[in-house]
Design a protein around this motif. Sequence first.
Motif, PDB file in Angstrom:
ATOM      1  N   ALA A   1      55.562 -24.450 -36.288  1.00  0.00           N
ATOM      2  CA  ALA A   1      56.053 -23.491 -35.136  1.00  0.00           C
ATOM      3  C   ALA A   1      56.264 -22.197 -35.841  1.00  0.00           C
ATOM      4  N   ASP A   2      56.676 -22.102 -36.839  1.00  0.00           N
ATOM      5  CA  ASP A   2      56.981 -20.608 -37.527  1.00  0.00           C
ATOM      6  C   ASP A   2      55.763 -19.951 -38.269  1.00  0.00           C
ATOM      7  N   LEU A   3      54.557 -20.735 -38.124  1.00  0.00           N
ATOM      8  CA  LEU A   3      53.423 -20.400 -38.788  1.00  0.00           C
ATOM      9  C   LEU A   3      52.167 -20.295 -38.021  1.00  0.00           C
ATOM     10  N   VAL A   4      52.272 -20.759 -36.868  1.00  0.00           N
ATOM     11  CA  VAL A   4      51.022 -20.550 -36.097  1.00  0.00           C
ATOM     12  C   VAL A   4      50.630 -19.303 -35.630  1.00  0.00           C
ATOM     13  N   LEU A   5      51.566 -18.645 -35.235  1.00  0.00           N
ATOM     14  CA  LEU A   5      51.179 -16.983 -34.954  1.00  0.00           C
ATOM     15  C   LEU A   5      50.770 -16.261 -35.894  1.00  0.00           C
TER      16      LEU A   5
END
Length: 447
Positions: free
Chosen positions: A395-399
């Motif tokens: 969740a903290d890497l996908v963007l």
Amino acid sequence: MEDHDTGAGAPEVGVSRASPPSGGPSPSAGRPRQAGPQSGNGQAGDAQHQRGKARKRRKRRCGRKVFARDDSPLATAAAVGAPASVGPAAPAPVPLPSAPQPRPEQPMHRPPMQELPVFAALDLGTNNCRLLVAVPQRHGQFRVIDAFSRIVRLGEGLTANGHLSQAAMDRAVEALKICGDKLRNRKIRKARLIATEACRTADNGVEFLQRVEREAGLKLEIIDRQTEARLAVSGCGSLVERDTQGVVLFDIGGGSSEIALIDLTGQRSPRLANHIVSWTSLPVGVVSLAERFGGRTVTREIFAAMVEDVAVRLKSFDGRDRLSHVLASPKFHLLGTSGTVTTLAGVHLDLERYDRRRVDGLWMDRDSVDRMVEKLVGWDFQQRCANPCIGADRADLVLAGCAILEAIRAVWPSERLRVADRGLREGILSELMADDGVWRNSGRGRA
């Protein structure tokens, strides 16, 4: 933390065998006939009267109650599993010698005509530790017989500190111990175990790999960026169709992003990597970009800044125009192999659980990619965590991955993007098998 990658949990490629029906014969098979009343001289009735005091034995047969007297022909037949006979008893037959039958729980298997050689590939990246074990099949293909994938975040804090942290190394070593056990339990003909960006750039990368050799019994090699780009291309050869004229293949990793320009306008070689006309490795990936800009709370302004950061790096790529002659062709497309594009594909398909079979090889048009990126940028951290194809681990890497993707799409615009849930490990296996000659003499891949 388990990764929903490739290889982990994916079904093996090959012929599916239907299981034989369980249980014994049908209820009607072998059922003894019930004796009816006899007529004539009444001898049968007298005999039955004389045996009237014999104890009845209650049995259950095939789901129905059967009552038989202990000394009746029916009872005797039932006791030995043979039908009742009328008349004088025949002499007991002499049993013929026969081969011992295997127990039901230990079915007899025919040994293979020739044992298939086993190959293995391990990729220790900035974010993941992944293993594939496979045997060759028909030419250019293989069947996975074992796999392992775990998010270890080896490169956590590397951008700020320049070295691998103790906690990150501990996580990676534990995952590598599992890989070592899997490899030692099989007779491996050839294996290649690689480490990429995190170990390339960390000042204690070599020392960490020495620890891996001591504690996990595995000797890993640090590959350079050109080799990493070539292996990524080799792993995706079967996803590039025959009439394709050009491809930009990209692999968005944890600490670096490899991009290869592939020109297929000439005569095509069996190895896709032979058609690479230009390549680059950007020293930025989802982990390093998220650590610099933040990954939990990403506003549209922060997202735009991440895209611009990658775009500036791409401007210095001298070979970026080597496919300009095919960019406008409908036979040109992008090919993405990374957790970023597979995640986008899973969200696009609205999967309740990530399914590699539906994602690998999926085509997405330009509008679909636009919508998925816009959707993810609009979600907050908790919404990203709640999506089954993202989860808390990504969740903290996908963007950050989406930002790298957007920068790539701006330089090489294409109407189509093909998604690959495969990469370095598949490339390693393909090259190991080709170099070993397992496909040289037989279309089925036997050595």
